[in-house]
Design a protein around this motif. Structure first.
Motif, mmCIF file in Angstrom:
data_model
loop_
_atom_site.group_PDB
_atom_site.id
_atom_site.type_symbol
_atom_site.label_atom_id
_atom_site.label_comp_id
_atom_site.label_asym_id
_atom_site.label_seq_id
_atom_site.Cartn_x
_atom_site.Cartn_y
_atom_site.Cartn_z
ATOM 1 N N THR A 42 0.843 -1.193 0.000
ATOM 2 C CA THR A 42 0.000 0.000 0.000
ATOM 3 C C THR A 42 0.878 1.244 0.000
ATOM 4 O OG1 THR A 42 -0.110 0.042 2.409
ATOM 5 C CG2 THR A 42 -1.864 -1.135 1.260
ATOM 6 N N VAL A 43 0.342 2.292 -0.541
ATOM 7 C CA VAL A 43 1.077 3.546 -0.627
ATOM 8 C C VAL A 43 0.878 4.316 0.685
ATOM 9 C CG1 VAL A 43 1.279 5.701 -1.883
ATOM 10 C CG2 VAL A 43 0.770 3.606 -3.117
ATOM 11 N N LYS A 44 1.979 4.763 1.266
ATOM 12 C CA LYS A 44 1.908 5.480 2.538
ATOM 13 C C LYS A 44 2.189 6.974 2.400
ATOM 14 C CE LYS A 44 3.157 1.489 5.289
ATOM 15 N NZ LYS A 44 3.710 0.492 4.398
ATOM 16 N N THR A 45 3.069 7.337 1.456
ATOM 17 C CA THR A 45 3.497 8.727 1.338
ATOM 18 C C THR A 45 3.701 9.110 -0.121
ATOM 19 O OG1 THR A 45 4.706 8.437 3.417
ATOM 20 C CG2 THR A 45 5.178 10.422 2.182
ATOM 21 N N LEU A 46 3.323 10.323 -0.460
ATOM 22 C CA LEU A 46 3.616 10.907 -1.766
ATOM 23 C C LEU A 46 4.745 11.909 -1.543
ATOM 24 C CD1 LEU A 46 2.757 11.194 -4.777
ATOM 25 C CD2 LEU A 46 1.421 13.166 -4.035
ATOM 26 N N HIS A 47 5.835 11.743 -2.282
ATOM 27 C CA HIS A 47 7.019 12.593 -2.135
ATOM 28 C C HIS A 47 7.216 13.437 -3.393
ATOM 29 C CE1 HIS A 47 8.323 10.009 1.214
ATOM 30 N NE2 HIS A 47 7.943 9.003 0.435
ATOM 31 N N VAL A 48 7.628 14.677 -3.207
ATOM 32 C CA VAL A 48 7.985 15.557 -4.315
ATOM 33 C C VAL A 48 9.373 16.112 -4.020
ATOM 34 C CG1 VAL A 48 7.415 17.637 -5.619
ATOM 35 C CG2 VAL A 48 5.574 16.207 -4.690
ATOM 36 N N LEU A 49 10.288 15.945 -4.959
ATOM 37 C CA LEU A 49 11.637 16.469 -4.836
ATOM 38 C C LEU A 49 11.872 17.396 -6.021
ATOM 39 C CD1 LEU A 49 13.999 15.994 -2.867
ATOM 40 C CD2 LEU A 49 14.868 14.309 -4.469
ATOM 41 N N ARG A 50 12.226 18.642 -5.749
ATOM 42 C CA ARG A 50 12.415 19.629 -6.818
ATOM 43 C C ARG A 50 13.759 20.331 -6.635
ATOM 44 N NH1 ARG A 50 11.405 25.083 -6.580
ATOM 45 N NH2 ARG A 50 11.478 26.109 -8.574
ATOM 46 N N TRP A 51 14.558 20.289 -7.683
ATOM 47 C CA TRP A 51 15.861 20.952 -7.682
ATOM 48 C C TRP A 51 15.746 22.255 -8.448
ATOM 49 C CZ3 TRP A 51 20.405 21.983 -5.929
ATOM 50 C CH2 TRP A 51 21.393 22.525 -6.750
ATOM 51 N N ASP A 52 16.062 23.355 -7.803
ATOM 52 C CA ASP A 52 16.097 24.669 -8.434
ATOM 53 C C ASP A 52 17.557 24.990 -8.698
ATOM 54 O OD1 ASP A 52 16.095 27.336 -9.159
ATOM 55 O OD2 ASP A 52 14.726 27.969 -7.572
ATOM 56 N N GLY A 53 17.994 24.814 -9.948
ATOM 57 C CA GLY A 53 19.395 25.003 -10.310
ATOM 58 C C GLY A 53 19.882 26.436 -10.179
ATOM 59 N N ARG A 54 19.001 27.386 -10.423
ATOM 60 C CA ARG A 54 19.413 28.794 -10.326
ATOM 61 C C ARG A 54 19.700 29.182 -8.882
ATOM 62 N NH1 ARG A 54 14.928 28.533 -13.242
ATOM 63 N NH2 ARG A 54 13.753 29.475 -11.554
ATOM 64 N N ALA A 55 18.874 28.739 -7.961
ATOM 65 C CA ALA A 55 19.057 29.073 -6.545
ATOM 66 C C ALA A 55 19.875 28.012 -5.813
ATOM 67 C CB ALA A 55 17.699 29.228 -5.862
ATOM 68 N N GLU A 56 20.210 26.918 -6.506
ATOM 69 C CA GLU A 56 20.905 25.780 -5.909
ATOM 70 C C GLU A 56 20.213 25.359 -4.612
ATOM 71 O OE1 GLU A 56 25.146 26.360 -5.678
ATOM 72 O OE2 GLU A 56 25.318 25.782 -7.784
ATOM 73 N N ARG A 57 18.923 25.035 -4.761
ATOM 74 C CA ARG A 57 18.112 24.668 -3.601
ATOM 75 C C ARG A 57 17.271 23.439 -3.934
ATOM 76 N NH1 ARG A 57 14.916 29.181 -2.635
ATOM 77 N NH2 ARG A 57 13.285 28.260 -3.881
ATOM 78 N N MET A 58 17.267 22.499 -3.018
ATOM 79 C CA MET A 58 16.453 21.300 -3.144
ATOM 80 C C MET A 58 15.258 21.455 -2.213
ATOM 81 S SD MET A 58 16.280 18.214 -4.548
ATOM 82 C CE MET A 58 17.875 17.480 -4.845
ATOM 83 N N SER A 59 14.070 21.246 -2.761
ATOM 84 C CA SER A 59 12.848 21.295 -1.970
ATOM 85 C C SER A 59 12.257 19.898 -1.945
ATOM 86 C CB SER A 59 11.831 22.257 -2.582
ATOM 87 O OG SER A 59 12.356 23.556 -2.629
ATOM 88 N N ARG A 60 11.846 19.483 -0.766
ATOM 89 C CA ARG A 60 11.233 18.159 -0.617
ATOM 90 C C ARG A 60 9.932 18.319 0.148
ATOM 91 N NH1 ARG A 60 13.641 12.391 0.621
ATOM 92 N NH2 ARG A 60 11.737 11.358 1.278
ATOM 93 N N ILE A 61 8.897 17.701 -0.399
ATOM 94 C CA ILE A 61 7.579 17.709 0.243
ATOM 95 C C ILE A 61 7.158 16.261 0.406
ATOM 96 C CG2 ILE A 61 5.176 18.441 0.055
ATOM 97 C CD1 ILE A 61 6.177 20.629 -1.900
#
Length: 163
Positions: free
Chosen positions: A84-103
């Motif tokens: 069963t699915v427990k979590t939905l993950h989103v990983l986004r890399w912003d190359g201009r700001a060099e920032r990784m966002s994870r939800i």
């Protein structure tokens, strides 16, 4: 209005105000506990993406993001997934700001309302604009899987998976 009525009204307003503050504070805490933004270099971000991809082996993503909209790359299996699915993950890399966002969104929250789940991108400098929708139950039919793994025209990279 008598003094007693005024006192009762102030108590009711006070309790209501405390309740509203508690609800808003809890909402902010929940959102902040599921969202993480970290500064990192591109090599570290690439390793993070690769680590997630290796969990799914040779299985490609379910959805590809194209200029004219999302494209379904594969259908779910005919049988129910074993896990069963427990979590939905989103990983986004912003190359201009060099920032990784994870939800990380618990599926239990998504299951509360198995309505339409909208994925939408507004037109911007990248000229990428699309809107699509699917149900939470549609995502669950794939089981734990890599849902999206795509580069955006502006250089960002998005990886969405469920586990």
């Amino acid at each position: 209005m008598t003094k007693k009525q005024r006192t009762i009204l102030l108590v009711i307003l006070g309790v209501g105000g405390v309740f509203v503050i508690a609800v808003v504070g809890t909402g902010i805490w929940i959102v902040r506990s599921h969202v993480e933004n970290v500064s990192m270099d591109e090599a570290t971000a690439t390793r993070s993406f690769d680590d997630i991809r290796t969990r799914f082996g040779n299985t490609g993503p379910v959805i590809a993001l194209r200029g004219d909209g999302p494209v379904l790359l594969r259908r779910p299996a005919e049988t129910q997934p074993s896990a069963t699915v427990k979590t939905l993950h989103v990983l986004r890399w912003d190359g201009r700001a060099e920032r990784m966002s994870r939800i990380d969104v618990p599926f239990s929250l998504l299951r509360l309302r198995d309505g339409v789940f909208r994925l939408r991108a507004e037109p911007d400098a990248t000229s990428l604009s699309f809107s699509t929708s699917f149900r939470v139950s549609d995502i669950e039919r794939y089981g734990p899987s890599l849902l999206v793994d795509d580069d955006m025209p502006n250089g960002d990279h998005v990886l969405i998976w469920s586990d």
